[in-house]
Enzyme design. Structure first.
Site, PDB file in Angstrom:
ATOM      1  CE1 TYR A 191      -3.925   2.227   0.705  1.00 22.28           C
ATOM      2  CE2 TYR A 191      -2.558   3.164   2.450  1.00 22.28           C
ATOM      3  CZ  TYR A 191      -3.694   3.219   1.650  1.00 22.28           C
ATOM      4  OH  TYR A 191      -4.583   4.258   1.792  1.00 22.28           O
ATOM      5  CE  LYS A 226      -3.481   4.996  -1.511  1.00 23.77           C
ATOM      6  NZ  LYS A 226      -4.527   5.552  -2.395  1.00 23.77           N
TER       7      LYS A 226
HETATM    8  N1  LIG Z   1      -9.535   6.036   5.174  1.00 24.60           N
HETATM    9  C1  LIG Z   1      -8.304   6.447   5.383  1.00 24.60           C
HETATM   10  O1  LIG Z   1      -7.839   6.565   6.526  1.00 24.60           O
HETATM   11  C2  LIG Z   1      -7.410   6.777   4.213  1.00 24.60           C
HETATM   12  C3  LIG Z   1      -6.167   7.351   4.491  1.00 24.60           C
HETATM   13  C4  LIG Z   1      -5.329   7.681   3.453  1.00 24.60           C
HETATM   14  C5  LIG Z   1      -5.710   7.452   2.150  1.00 24.60           C
HETATM   15  N2  LIG Z   1      -6.913   6.888   1.891  1.00 24.60           N
HETATM   16  C6  LIG Z   1      -7.249   6.639   0.482  1.00 24.60           C
HETATM   17  O2  LIG Z   1      -8.481   7.264   0.168  1.00 24.60           O
HETATM   18  C7  LIG Z   1      -9.116   6.535  -0.886  1.00 24.60           C
HETATM   19  C8  LIG Z   1     -10.541   6.214  -0.488  1.00 24.60           C
HETATM   20  O3  LIG Z   1     -10.490   5.405   0.688  1.00 24.60           O
HETATM   21  P1  LIG Z   1     -11.721   5.223   1.686  1.00 24.60           P
HETATM   22  O4  LIG Z   1     -11.186   5.325   3.043  1.00 24.60           O
HETATM   23  O5  LIG Z   1     -12.851   6.073   1.264  1.00 24.60           O
HETATM   24  O6  LIG Z   1     -12.006   3.672   1.417  1.00 24.60           O
HETATM   25  P2  LIG Z   1     -13.323   2.845   1.175  1.00 24.60           P
HETATM   26  O7  LIG Z   1     -14.434   3.348   2.010  1.00 24.60           O
HETATM   27  O8  LIG Z   1     -12.901   1.423   1.283  1.00 24.60           O
HETATM   28  O9  LIG Z   1     -13.668   3.168  -0.353  1.00 24.60           O
HETATM   29  C9  LIG Z   1     -12.872   2.702  -1.398  1.00 24.60           C
HETATM   30  C10 LIG Z   1     -13.533   3.078  -2.711  1.00 24.60           C
HETATM   31  O10 LIG Z   1     -12.709   2.585  -3.774  1.00 24.60           O
HETATM   32  C11 LIG Z   1     -13.523   1.858  -4.676  1.00 24.60           C
HETATM   33  N3  LIG Z   1     -12.755   0.795  -5.303  1.00 24.60           N
HETATM   34  C12 LIG Z   1     -11.994  -0.153  -4.707  1.00 24.60           C
HETATM   35  N4  LIG Z   1     -11.505  -0.995  -5.636  1.00 24.60           N
HETATM   36  C13 LIG Z   1     -11.979  -0.550  -6.838  1.00 24.60           C
HETATM   37  C14 LIG Z   1     -11.830  -1.003  -8.168  1.00 24.60           C
HETATM   38  N5  LIG Z   1     -11.109  -2.099  -8.484  1.00 24.60           N
HETATM   39  N6  LIG Z   1     -12.444  -0.310  -9.154  1.00 24.60           N
HETATM   40  C15 LIG Z   1     -13.184   0.772  -8.875  1.00 24.60           C
HETATM   41  N7  LIG Z   1     -13.371   1.261  -7.632  1.00 24.60           N
HETATM   42  C16 LIG Z   1     -12.773   0.587  -6.623  1.00 24.60           C
HETATM   43  C17 LIG Z   1     -14.678   1.327  -3.858  1.00 24.60           C
HETATM   44  O11 LIG Z   1     -15.830   1.163  -4.663  1.00 24.60           O
HETATM   45  P3  LIG Z   1     -16.474  -0.218  -5.145  1.00 24.60           P
HETATM   46  O12 LIG Z   1     -16.228  -1.241  -4.083  1.00 24.60           O
HETATM   47  O13 LIG Z   1     -17.922   0.122  -5.354  1.00 24.60           O
HETATM   48  O14 LIG Z   1     -15.785  -0.526  -6.437  1.00 24.60           O
HETATM   49  C18 LIG Z   1     -14.904   2.476  -2.868  1.00 24.60           C
HETATM   50  O15 LIG Z   1     -15.778   3.426  -3.415  1.00 24.60           O
HETATM   51  C19 LIG Z   1      -8.248   5.306  -1.153  1.00 24.60           C
HETATM   52  O16 LIG Z   1      -7.377   5.543  -2.241  1.00 24.60           O
HETATM   53  C20 LIG Z   1      -7.433   5.196   0.125  1.00 24.60           C
HETATM   54  O17 LIG Z   1      -6.215   4.534  -0.079  1.00 24.60           O
HETATM   55  C21 LIG Z   1      -7.783   6.541   2.883  1.00 24.60           C
END
Ligand SMILES: NC(=O)c1ccc[n+]([C@@H]2O[C@H](COP(=O)([O-])OP(=O)(O)OC[C@H]3O[C@@H](n4cnc5c(N)ncnc54)[C@H](OP(=O)(O)O)[C@@H]3O)[C@@H](O)[C@H]2O)c1
Length: 248
Positions: free
Chosen positions: A155, A159
């Site tokens: 991961y 990133k």
């Molecule tokens: N939460 C945190 O603390 C955090 C921190 C730093 C960075 N981030 C980043 O922020 C972003 C969003 O994370 P989140 O926390 O909102 O996570 P989340 O709630 O798990 O949402 C992930 C999203 O990505 C989509 N996704 C996953 N695999 C996919 C694929 N193969 N094709 C198309 N869509 C896909 C999912 O949609 P479907 O399942 O409907 O496809 C979902 O809408 C990510 O890049 C994550 O790495 C999150």
């Protein structure tokens, strides 16, 4: 903060969490929003929420781990809305495990979705953005891409790769008035972090100067700013949204 009427924003992973919040915020700021992910039912709910607030959005099926799906999605969005002016590469997954025990598939799945997916999606909309001589690309990276994290070699590498991709594309596309930036969230309360125990969450919060985890809306504000007209002289930048847990 404003987005000119008629600008079309494509948000990947818009079905929940940070992507959903970005879609709502971009619509609120004035963009027409193309919502993309695998779960069309959830995307439909987000589209309905945007419509109920007076905005414009449409759902498109997308699997960012599949090159054909990326090309088809980009084509469908451009056919439906006429263009993509703003791209938010947000879709992402984790497959956490110590490197010693990490399977090749854990590595490939995360790199393919988080990094290759963002690159291919950008490529799929790039030529029409270049022709239009205006664009905003925002890549959602992570604090661990800046600091590294035990148990997240795949991961963190994906990133960190996104940050290098952001800076390279910023240099390539600047002459066409296309800015490319990244937003690096810290610890944000979403489904991705739900898997952590209360104890792990409390431990993480100890290292956050602001003393709490962040919200998806707080990340969305940063993304919408970088997508706005007002961010016109910012490119190649990584904007930390992490409560101070890492100060780069
Ligand atoms: N939460 C945190 O603390 C955090 C921190 C730093 C960075 N981030 C980043 O922020 C972003 C969003 O994370 P989140 O926390 O909102 O996570 P989340 O709630 O798990 O949402 C992930 C999203 O990505 C989509 N996704 C996953 N695999 C996919 C694929 N193969 N094709 C198309 N869509 C896909 C999912 O949609 P479907 O399942 O409907 O496809 C979902 O809408 C990510 O890049 C994550 O790495 C999150």
């Amino acid at each position: 903060m404003s987005i000119s009427a008629g600008r079309v924003a494509l948000v990947t992973g818009a079905s929940q969490g940070i992507g959903r919040a970005c879609a709502l915020e971009l619509a609120r700021a004035g963009a027409t929003v193309a919502l993309a992910a695998r779960n069309l039912e959830k995307l439909g709910d987000v589209a309905a929420e945007i419509a109920a607030a007076g905005g414009k959005a449409h759902a498109f099926a997308l699997d960012v781990s599949n090159e054909e799906s990326i090309k088809e999605c980009a084509k469908a969005v451009i056919a439906h809305f006429g263009a993509v002016h703003i791209l938010v590469n947000n879709a992402g997954i984790t497959r956490d495990i110590l490197a010693l025990r990490m399977k090749r598939k854990d590595w490939d799945d995360v790199l393919t979705t988080n990094l290759t997916g963002a690159f291919l999606m950008t490529q799929a909309v790039m030529s029409q953005m270049v022709k239009g001589r205006w664009g905003r690309i925002v890549n959602v990276t992570s604090v661990v891409g800046e600091t590294g994290q035990a148990g997240q070699a795949n991961y963190a590498a994906s990133k960190a790769g996104l940050i290098g991709l952001t800076k390279s594309l910023a240099r390539e596309l600047a002459s066409r008035t296309i800015t490319v930036n990244a937003v690096a969230p810290g610890f944000i309360e979403t489904a991705m972090t739900e898997v952590l125990t209360a104890e792990q969450k409390a431990m993480n919060a100890q290292f956050i100067p602001l003393g709490r985890v962040g919200t998806d809306v707080e990340v969305a504000h940063a993304v919408a700013f970088l997508a706005s007209e007002e961010a016109s002289y910012i490119t190649g930048h990584t904007l930390d949204v992490n409560g101070g847990m890492f100060m780069g």
